[in-house]
Scaffold this motif. Structure first.
Motif, PDB file in Angstrom:
ATOM      1  N   ASN A   1       0.840  -1.194   0.000  1.00  0.00           N
ATOM      2  CA  ASN A   1       0.000   0.000   0.000  1.00  0.00           C
ATOM      3  C   ASN A   1       0.878   1.249   0.000  1.00  0.00           C
ATOM      4  O   ASN A   1       1.737   1.419   0.863  1.00  0.00           O
ATOM      5  CB  ASN A   1      -0.899   0.032   1.244  1.00  0.00           C
ATOM      6  N   ARG A   2       0.686   2.069  -1.007  1.00  0.00           N
ATOM      7  CA  ARG A   2       1.224   3.436  -1.009  1.00  0.00           C
ATOM      8  C   ARG A   2       0.022   4.321  -1.345  1.00  0.00           C
ATOM      9  O   ARG A   2      -0.400   4.406  -2.490  1.00  0.00           O
ATOM     10  CB  ARG A   2       2.330   3.605  -2.064  1.00  0.00           C
ATOM     11  N   ASN A   3      -0.562   4.941  -0.316  1.00  0.00           N
ATOM     12  CA  ASN A   3      -1.803   5.682  -0.514  1.00  0.00           C
ATOM     13  C   ASN A   3      -1.544   7.019  -1.204  1.00  0.00           C
ATOM     14  O   ASN A   3      -0.410   7.401  -1.467  1.00  0.00           O
ATOM     15  CB  ASN A   3      -2.545   5.856   0.818  1.00  0.00           C
ATOM     16  N   GLN A   4      -2.621   7.743  -1.467  1.00  0.00           N
ATOM     17  CA  GLN A   4      -2.467   9.002  -2.193  1.00  0.00           C
ATOM     18  C   GLN A   4      -1.626  10.009  -1.415  1.00  0.00           C
ATOM     19  O   GLN A   4      -0.874  10.789  -2.002  1.00  0.00           O
ATOM     20  CB  GLN A   4      -3.850   9.596  -2.514  1.00  0.00           C
ATOM     21  N   ALA A   5      -1.725   9.962  -0.085  1.00  0.00           N
ATOM     22  CA  ALA A   5      -0.926  10.878   0.735  1.00  0.00           C
ATOM     23  C   ALA A   5       0.567  10.650   0.527  1.00  0.00           C
ATOM     24  O   ALA A   5       1.362  11.600   0.558  1.00  0.00           O
ATOM     25  CB  ALA A   5      -1.291  10.707   2.208  1.00  0.00           C
ATOM     26  N   TYR A   6       0.952   9.414   0.300  1.00  0.00           N
ATOM     27  CA  TYR A   6       2.366   9.103   0.027  1.00  0.00           C
ATOM     28  C   TYR A   6       2.829   9.824  -1.234  1.00  0.00           C
ATOM     29  O   TYR A   6       3.889  10.445  -1.251  1.00  0.00           O
ATOM     30  CB  TYR A   6       2.526   7.584  -0.122  1.00  0.00           C
ATOM     31  N   TYR A   7       2.031   9.746  -2.286  1.00  0.00           N
ATOM     32  CA  TYR A   7       2.409  10.368  -3.557  1.00  0.00           C
ATOM     33  C   TYR A   7       2.303  11.891  -3.496  1.00  0.00           C
ATOM     34  O   TYR A   7       2.998  12.594  -4.227  1.00  0.00           O
ATOM     35  CB  TYR A   7       1.542   9.822  -4.693  1.00  0.00           C
ATOM     36  N   ASP A   8       1.430  12.398  -2.617  1.00  0.00           N
ATOM     37  CA  ASP A   8       1.239  13.848  -2.529  1.00  0.00           C
ATOM     38  C   ASP A   8       2.309  14.543  -1.678  1.00  0.00           C
ATOM     39  O   ASP A   8       2.299  15.774  -1.564  1.00  0.00           O
ATOM     40  CB  ASP A   8      -0.147  14.155  -1.943  1.00  0.00           C
TER      41      ASP A   8
ATOM     42  N   THR B   1      -2.675   2.468 -14.378  1.00  0.00           N
ATOM     43  CA  THR B   1      -2.803   3.363 -13.231  1.00  0.00           C
ATOM     44  C   THR B   1      -4.247   3.269 -12.793  1.00  0.00           C
ATOM     45  O   THR B   1      -5.128   3.905 -13.366  1.00  0.00           O
ATOM     46  CB  THR B   1      -2.430   4.803 -13.603  1.00  0.00           C
ATOM     47  N   ARG B   2      -4.483   2.435 -11.788  1.00  0.00           N
ATOM     48  CA  ARG B   2      -5.850   2.019 -11.457  1.00  0.00           C
ATOM     49  C   ARG B   2      -6.503   2.881 -10.374  1.00  0.00           C
ATOM     50  O   ARG B   2      -7.654   3.281 -10.502  1.00  0.00           O
ATOM     51  CB  ARG B   2      -5.816   0.558 -11.015  1.00  0.00           C
ATOM     52  N   LEU B   3      -5.765   3.172  -9.292  1.00  0.00           N
ATOM     53  CA  LEU B   3      -6.382   3.845  -8.148  1.00  0.00           C
ATOM     54  C   LEU B   3      -5.710   5.147  -7.744  1.00  0.00           C
ATOM     55  O   LEU B   3      -6.370   6.041  -7.224  1.00  0.00           O
ATOM     56  CB  LEU B   3      -6.405   2.906  -6.931  1.00  0.00           C
ATOM     57  N   ARG B   4      -4.402   5.273  -7.939  1.00  0.00           N
ATOM     58  CA  ARG B   4      -3.698   6.461  -7.474  1.00  0.00           C
ATOM     59  C   ARG B   4      -3.691   7.538  -8.559  1.00  0.00           C
ATOM     60  O   ARG B   4      -3.601   7.238  -9.746  1.00  0.00           O
ATOM     61  CB  ARG B   4      -2.261   6.113  -7.077  1.00  0.00           C
ATOM     62  N   LYS B   5      -3.740   8.777  -8.122  1.00  0.00           N
ATOM     63  CA  LYS B   5      -3.699   9.896  -9.065  1.00  0.00           C
ATOM     64  C   LYS B   5      -2.239  10.261  -9.340  1.00  0.00           C
ATOM     65  O   LYS B   5      -1.699  11.233  -8.816  1.00  0.00           O
ATOM     66  CB  LYS B   5      -4.466  11.095  -8.487  1.00  0.00           C
ATOM     67  N   ILE B   6      -1.616   9.424 -10.156  1.00  0.00           N
ATOM     68  CA  ILE B   6      -0.216   9.605 -10.527  1.00  0.00           C
ATOM     69  C   ILE B   6      -0.064   9.353 -12.024  1.00  0.00           C
ATOM     70  O   ILE B   6      -0.952   8.797 -12.668  1.00  0.00           O
ATOM     71  CB  ILE B   6       0.722   8.664  -9.736  1.00  0.00           C
ATOM     72  N   GLU B   7       1.086   9.751 -12.539  1.00  0.00           N
ATOM     73  CA  GLU B   7       1.358   9.579 -13.967  1.00  0.00           C
ATOM     74  C   GLU B   7       1.805   8.162 -14.303  1.00  0.00           C
ATOM     75  O   GLU B   7       1.458   7.617 -15.348  1.00  0.00           O
ATOM     76  CB  GLU B   7       2.451  10.569 -14.389  1.00  0.00           C
ATOM     77  N   ALA B   8       2.562   7.544 -13.417  1.00  0.00           N
ATOM     78  CA  ALA B   8       3.094   6.202 -13.648  1.00  0.00           C
ATOM     79  C   ALA B   8       2.110   5.138 -13.184  1.00  0.00           C
ATOM     80  O   ALA B   8       1.040   5.440 -12.641  1.00  0.00           O
ATOM     81  CB  ALA B   8       4.428   6.053 -12.927  1.00  0.00           C
ATOM     82  N   GLU B   9       2.488   3.875 -13.404  1.00  0.00           N
ATOM     83  CA  GLU B   9       1.588   2.754 -13.092  1.00  0.00           C
ATOM     84  C   GLU B   9       1.545   2.462 -11.594  1.00  0.00           C
ATOM     85  O   GLU B   9       2.533   2.637 -10.886  1.00  0.00           O
ATOM     86  CB  GLU B   9       2.023   1.503 -13.871  1.00  0.00           C
ATOM     87  N   ASP B  10       0.372   1.999 -11.108  1.00  0.00           N
ATOM     88  CA  ASP B  10       0.274   1.536  -9.721  1.00  0.00           C
ATOM     89  C   ASP B  10      -0.005   0.038  -9.633  1.00  0.00           C
ATOM     90  O   ASP B  10       0.008  -0.537  -8.549  1.00  0.00           O
ATOM     91  CB  ASP B  10      -0.754   2.353  -8.915  1.00  0.00           C
ATOM     92  N   VAL B  11      -0.262  -0.620 -10.779  1.00  0.00           N
ATOM     93  CA  VAL B  11      -0.455  -2.074 -10.845  1.00  0.00           C
ATOM     94  C   VAL B  11       0.225  -2.582 -12.108  1.00  0.00           C
ATOM     95  O   VAL B  11       0.099  -1.966 -13.176  1.00  0.00           O
ATOM     96  CB  VAL B  11      -1.947  -2.461 -10.896  1.00  0.00           C
TER      97      VAL B  11
END
Length: 336
Positions: free
Chosen positions: A152-159, A201-211
């Motif tokens: 798990n790396r939640n959105q707060a991690y990426y933000d 990129t399924r769940l996180r609001k990022i440019e790269a892949e999360d799965v």
């Protein structure tokens, strides 16, 4: 005494500092970061700089620079340090582009300096035991391998920072999290011939892949499966590496791959298996991997040998990950 400097103050740099301070023949000479506020706590420990070039020019006694900045900046900083004849330890991934990896290796070679890449999981006690069994031929013909990262790396991690999750400076789950297990798979199984993959990129609001998921064929004919995700709810579930052969099956697992889940090797008794499992359970983490890497750099300088995890070792997982992403984008099998 081998003098070290660290460039980039963040979570991972603390492991470098602790490792240097734990090694009698290593000294932390300086720390460099573009943010002066981050340097305040180190003012009484070592010299501090906000400009890398200034640090390189004013510290002729500096031997090694440890690069801990965002991944997209590794190549430019490595080549600069090499030009000043400084040995380099660079965090994983060594770069996000194949041409940058090659440039780093070439720059180190041209300037006569050593380049090491931080892949610390190779030194986990369970992994060391597994590698020894493969090296001694205990597996016979290798059948297949499986690497799983369900974290798990939640959105707060990426933000936390604007570069996190970007393709230019950070990468996704493959470059950031699964690269450790991809490195281990390549180290234990050998080079890859082809790969077919999917990533999204399924769940996180990022440019790269999360799965991501990939199927590999190694040059020795064995197969491999990679599953990696940072979308697991609500916390890290599993990191595992399993290797199968005609005479052995071993799986190293846990929330982080530190514990032996399966250890079945032809010719070894139940007592042998229990002994190995208990030995790992007593000290599953062992000496920190960063300390192994830095100690090895000290020895490499003093005895003039290649670092245990060299630039070419660092290039291999990056090359495979880029092939996985290319396959996911094109829908085609990619030959390496």
């Amino acid at each position: 005494m081998i003098n070290f400097a660290i460039v980039g103050i963040g979570h991972i740099s603390k492991k470098h500092i602790e490792a240097i301070q734990a090694i009698p023949e290593a000294s932390l000479l300086a720390i460099c970061d573009t943010n002066p506020a981050r340097l305040e706590e180190f003012s009484g420990i070592c010299k501090t700089y906000t400009d890398l070039k200034e640090m390189l020019e004013t510290l002729p006694e500096l031997d090694v620079v440890n690069i801990c900045v965002p991944s997209g900046a590794h190549a430019s900083l490595t080549t600069l340090c090499a030009q000043y004849k400084k040995h380099i330890i660079v965090e994983k991934p060594m770069a996000l582009k194949l041409e940058d990896c090659e440039k780093m290796i070439q720059s180190a070679k041209e300037n006569g300096v050593k380049l090491a890449v931080v892949h610390p999981n190779r030194f986990r006690p369970a992994i060391v035991m597994l590698q020894k069994q493969i090296e001694e031929g205990k597996f016979g013909t290798l059948s297949h391998a499986n690497a799983t990262v369900r974290w798990n790396r939640n959105q707060a991690y990426y933000d936390q920072a604007p570069w996190r999750g970007t393709k230019e400076f950070d990468g996704g789950v493959l470059m950031n999290q699964a690269i450790h297990d991809i490195d281990l798979m390549l180290w234990l199984m050998g080079p890859v011939e082809s790969v077919q993959a999917m990533a999204t990129t399924r769940l996180r609001k990022i440019e790269a892949e999360d799965v991501a998921a990939a199927v590999l064929q190694f040059k020795n004919g064995a197969l491999g499966i990679i599953e990696a995700a940072t979308t697991i709810y609500p916390k890290n579930l599993e990191e595992s590496l399993a290797i199968f052969g005609e005479k052995a099956s071993v799986k190293i697992s846990g929330r982080t791959a530190n514990y032996i889940e399966t250890w079945d090797i032809e010719g070894q008794t139940d007592e042998d298996r229990i002994k190995v499992v208990k030995e790992v359970e007593l000290d599953p983490f062992g000496k920190p991997g960063h300390q192994w890497i830095i100690e090895d750099m000290v020895d490499a300088i003093k005895n003039n040998h290649e670092p245990v995890v060299s630039g070419n070792d660092g290039l291999a997982p990056v090359k495979l990950i880029l092939a996985i992403l290319e396959s996911a984008e094109t829908g085609k099998k990619i030959l390496l």
